[in-house]
Design a protein around this motif. Sequence first.
Motif, mmCIF file in Angstrom:
data_model
loop_
_atom_site.group_PDB
_atom_site.id
_atom_site.type_symbol
_atom_site.label_atom_id
_atom_site.label_comp_id
_atom_site.label_asym_id
_atom_site.label_seq_id
_atom_site.Cartn_x
_atom_site.Cartn_y
_atom_site.Cartn_z
ATOM 1 N N TRP A 128 0.293 -2.245 5.931
ATOM 2 C CA TRP A 128 -0.247 -0.885 5.849
ATOM 3 C C TRP A 128 -0.138 -0.171 7.188
ATOM 4 O O TRP A 128 0.225 1.013 7.243
ATOM 5 C CB TRP A 128 -1.681 -0.936 5.372
ATOM 6 C CG TRP A 128 -2.380 0.396 5.329
ATOM 7 C CD1 TRP A 128 -3.506 0.764 6.003
ATOM 8 C CD2 TRP A 128 -1.993 1.543 4.565
ATOM 9 N NE1 TRP A 128 -3.845 2.059 5.719
ATOM 10 C CE2 TRP A 128 -2.931 2.572 4.833
ATOM 11 C CE3 TRP A 128 -0.936 1.818 3.698
ATOM 12 C CZ2 TRP A 128 -2.863 3.824 4.267
ATOM 13 C CZ3 TRP A 128 -0.860 3.087 3.118
ATOM 14 C CH2 TRP A 128 -1.814 4.064 3.399
ATOM 15 N N SER A 129 -0.429 -0.871 8.279
ATOM 16 C CA SER A 129 -0.314 -0.241 9.594
ATOM 17 C C SER A 129 1.142 0.091 9.920
ATOM 18 O O SER A 129 1.418 1.062 10.636
ATOM 19 C CB SER A 129 -0.910 -1.151 10.677
ATOM 20 O OG SER A 129 -0.112 -2.315 10.858
ATOM 21 N N LEU A 182 1.762 3.415 8.219
ATOM 22 C CA LEU A 182 1.123 4.487 8.989
ATOM 23 C C LEU A 182 1.870 4.754 10.292
ATOM 24 O O LEU A 182 2.004 5.908 10.715
ATOM 25 C CB LEU A 182 -0.332 4.120 9.282
ATOM 26 C CG LEU A 182 -1.266 4.020 8.067
ATOM 27 C CD1 LEU A 182 -2.667 3.633 8.521
ATOM 28 C CD2 LEU A 182 -1.295 5.326 7.286
ATOM 29 N N TYR A 239 4.906 6.797 9.594
ATOM 30 C CA TYR A 239 4.526 8.175 9.251
ATOM 31 C C TYR A 239 4.125 8.966 10.496
ATOM 32 O O TYR A 239 4.531 10.117 10.678
ATOM 33 C CB TYR A 239 3.383 8.154 8.234
ATOM 34 C CG TYR A 239 3.072 9.512 7.640
ATOM 35 C CD1 TYR A 239 3.753 9.960 6.517
ATOM 36 C CD2 TYR A 239 2.109 10.340 8.219
ATOM 37 C CE1 TYR A 239 3.481 11.205 5.966
ATOM 38 C CE2 TYR A 239 1.834 11.589 7.676
ATOM 39 C CZ TYR A 239 2.521 12.015 6.552
ATOM 40 O OH TYR A 239 2.247 13.257 6.025
ATOM 41 N N ASP A 240 3.338 8.336 11.364
ATOM 42 C CA ASP A 240 2.868 9.029 12.568
ATOM 43 C C ASP A 240 3.988 9.264 13.586
ATOM 44 O O ASP A 240 3.881 10.163 14.432
ATOM 45 C CB ASP A 240 1.744 8.230 13.228
ATOM 46 C CG ASP A 240 0.496 8.176 12.361
ATOM 47 O OD1 ASP A 240 0.325 9.087 11.516
ATOM 48 O OD2 ASP A 240 -0.307 7.230 12.532
ATOM 49 N N GLN A 300 8.530 10.293 8.136
ATOM 50 C CA GLN A 300 7.750 10.361 6.904
ATOM 51 C C GLN A 300 8.526 9.863 5.686
ATOM 52 O O GLN A 300 7.970 9.185 4.818
ATOM 53 C CB GLN A 300 7.277 11.808 6.655
ATOM 54 C CG GLN A 300 6.172 12.278 7.567
ATOM 55 C CD GLN A 300 6.669 12.782 8.905
ATOM 56 O OE1 GLN A 300 7.885 12.823 9.137
ATOM 57 N NE2 GLN A 300 5.768 13.183 9.782
#
Length: 219
Positions: free
Chosen positions: A93-94, A97, A100-101, A105
Amino acid sequence: MPELVEQQSLAELPLAELIACHECDLLMRKPHIADGERAECPRCGYELYSHRHQVVRRSMALVLAALLLYVPANFLPIMHLSLLGQRSEDTVWSGVLGLYDSGMQEVAVVVFLCSMAVPLLKLLCQLLVLLSIRLAVGRGYGLLLYRIYHHLRDWGMLEVYLMGILVSIVKLADIAALTLGFGLFCFIALLLVQVWLEVTMSPHQIWEALSGEAADARH
């Protein structure tokens, strides 16, 4: 002439009694087999289908095991990384993220779908299909969900994500202090359970059970 007579006799049979070889397209009468046996094409030897014992119970156990492994596999640390006095923990999950960050994306969405969303949807579809067979309710919805599951099979890519994790571990091992996390073992276990489930959940028996042709497949 014998082949013509055979084709004419096959044409008189209902579709439920016929089967076509996926390899050589030979149309034949569907053979009846017992537990532990498998049917093969008489022309090319391709395995048409097999009949496994207690397929629904065994598949249900594997689906529940996979669902239990899903949360720790995706949210527990895969690795602990220590570099220049800084320590970080990475999870699936990280990783999504982080992509995405960092402005990626589109890649983050693809990784999320292929490594988290689609595998979960596949497991939920399999669970609901097996429940519809086991409880003898909602067979129509079970057929729909099983079709959806087959369309989702090409999108779940846990093995590709695992290869990416292993490559990153090999590359980072020389430049940082790296410790494997419990999430990695859960991720590998989840992948193995899903492979085992694919082998155990015989499509032929599931389709027959959903269509009501094999009531004993529920046991």
